[in-house]
Design an enzyme around this catalytic site. Structure first.
Site: not given
Length: 498
Positions: A262-265, A288
């Site tokens: 997923g997206v993020g730090n 994605e």
């Protein structure tokens, strides 16, 4: 009049004049990559001008996922958004949604193109799409994301193309675009490997629908992720230990399975650590978003290939790809999001999905989108597409936040977007809980022992002891006590600090 091939070259202000109050407008972009830039700013100016004159102006805004500053922040600040789907990350827009000033439809990202096709989201009045080129016969070469742009170009009554003059035309070498026909006329999708190509490098538009071309030279503005911290490092180490044990047991092949992150730090940091670990073999990704940490892993041969729908990377990282396109074009594929997030492909490839959670409850339900179960943060995004259909669904989170005032492990999540039936593994810096084959009470004890922060374990164990017996023991008088404490005192356990 200046022409771009057969199409008139217009200003962003002229493009904005085509768009009316109440219309549904689609903008290209997935994350901050490949989003329309010039026209949204002009629409924000138009909204402010109309509002000063006492006239209404607000649009229904649709994108592939979140979008760049121009859409999720500038348009929101100008009061130009009345409805938004399927995902967002803007601070101003988030506040407006939570105040009920903007209607928000939070959706699984793979569902969006079909929902558009069947009119569930209303008629699409116009689409504003960034490209590096549009040909006289209607081939549209997209830039750093695909998202829902091919579907928007097909469905919109009117199309405005933003030609981005700073994006490399060679980005098209990574594009693999197909629009699925409506059911029941769908053949099996012939993607048998993350690097399978089945489409063409361009989207298409009816040239008669193109109202004009806007020239723009603004780059994507993807924020840099933080460097992996100790928490991300510990989460990654627990995850590596688990994956290695699964490979030794023969439940994961020795060459690993395709990964999704997923997206993020946290996710970006975990990928960076996991990708350099000597016990993890070189791997591929079916995901994605392609993020900064993965550029270096690919250069080092640790990441063999990746399929995504967006290059959600900083300008420097994009420069590395463009300067070495002969290398990266063979190893990177960008697809429409109905393919990058397609349940059947995810299931077929046996993807290991790794996504972040805001919180998880003791029975394995995950909340990745709402604070207190009421206030939206961003949305479910693609996590549900992957978690429900992956070979392994992993959710990651730091065990505490705000110096211990918040626990990510709670008795019951007040909002659930990835349920216990989909979630198989949860991991914090404290440890990892493999929930496969475990009943609710066994899951609860494992999550508390392995994943909850020590300062919250006694509370969580007492919660189980004092709960009414049942298949899933709960105390409905106290299941949200931690959240109520947080709202009332600023800490889930008042008086307790890390």
């Amino acid at each position: 009049m200046t022409k771009y091939g057969p199409y008139p070259v217009i200003t962003a202000k002229e493009a904005a004049s085509f768009i009316k109050d109440g219309q549904t407008i689609g903008f290209s972009g997935f994350g901050a990559a490949g989003g329309a830039k010039a026209v949204p700013y002009a629409l924000a100016d138009k909204a402010e001008s109309e509002h000063r004159k006492g006239r209404p102006f607000a649009m229904r805004v649709l994108t592939g996922a979140s979008s760049g500053l121009a859409i999720d922040e500038v348009l929101a600040q100008s009061g130009a958004i009345s409805w938004r789907a399927p995902y967002q990350t803007g601070r101003s827009l988030r506040k407006q949604i939570n105040n009920q000033d903007v209607e928000y439809v939070d959706m699984h990202l793979s569902h969006v193109p079909q929902a558009m096709l069947f009119g569930f989201l209303g008629k699409m009045d116009a689409a504003v799409v960034e490209a590096s080129e549009v040909t006289p016969d209607g081939r549209v070469y997209l830039t750093t994301s695909i998202g829902i742009s091919p579907t928007m170009l097909a469905l919109a009554d009117k199309v405005i193309i933003e030609i981005n003059t700073v994006q490399s035309p060679r980005l098209r070498e990574m594009a693999d675009i197909v629009i699925l026909p409506p059911p029941p006329h769908r053949d099996p999708i012939p993607i048998a490997h993350p690097m399978s190509r089945i489409g063409v490098p361009y989207a298409t538009v009816d040239p008669k629908k193109v109202a004009g071309v806007v020239l723009n030279s603004e780059p994507d503005t993807v924020s840099e992720f933080s460097q992996p911290n100790q928490v991300s490092q510990q989460i990654a180490e627990h995850l590596v230990e688990f994956l290695v044990s699964e490979m030794k047991a023969g439940r994961i092949p020795k060459e690993l399975l395709p990964l999704q992150a997923g997206v993020g730090n946290v996710a970006n940091g975990v990928m960076g650590v996991l990708g350099t670990h000597p016990d993890i073999p070189p791997f591929s990704m079916y995901t994605e978003v392609f993020q900064d940490s993965q550029v270096e892993l690919m250069q080092k041969g640790r990441l063999l290939g990746a399929s995504a729908t967006s290059l959600n990377i900083t300008e420097d990282a994009l420069g590395v790809i463009v300067d070495n396109m002969d290398f990266f074009a063979k190893r990177l594929i960008l697809r429409p999001q109905e393919l990058s997030n397609h349940p059947g492909i995810i299931r077929r490839l046996g993807v290991i999905a790794m996504n972040t959670a805001l919180e998880m409850d003791i029975y394995g339900n995950v909340n990745s989108s709402h604070v207190y179960g009421m206030d939206i943060m961003n949305g479910i995004g693609g996590s549900g597409d992957f978690s429900r259909n992956s070979y392994l669904a992993v959710f990651m989170s730091p065990s505490i936040a705000k110096d211990g005032r918040i626990s990510s492990v709670v008795p019951m999540c007040p909002h659930i977007d990835n349920g216990e039936h989909s979630v198989q593994v949860v991991v914090t810096e404290q440890g990892l809980a493999d929930l496969r084959g475990l009943g609710p009470l066994h899951r609860a004890k494992k999550i508390i022992e392995n994943c909850a922060h020590p300062m919250y374990r006694d509370y969580l164990f007492r919660y189980i002891e004092n709960s009414r017996a049942g298949h899933i023991p709960h105390d409905l008088n106290k299941c949200f006590e931690l959240h109520r404490n947080l709202m009332e005192t600023g800490s889930m356990l008042p008086g307790l600090s890390a």
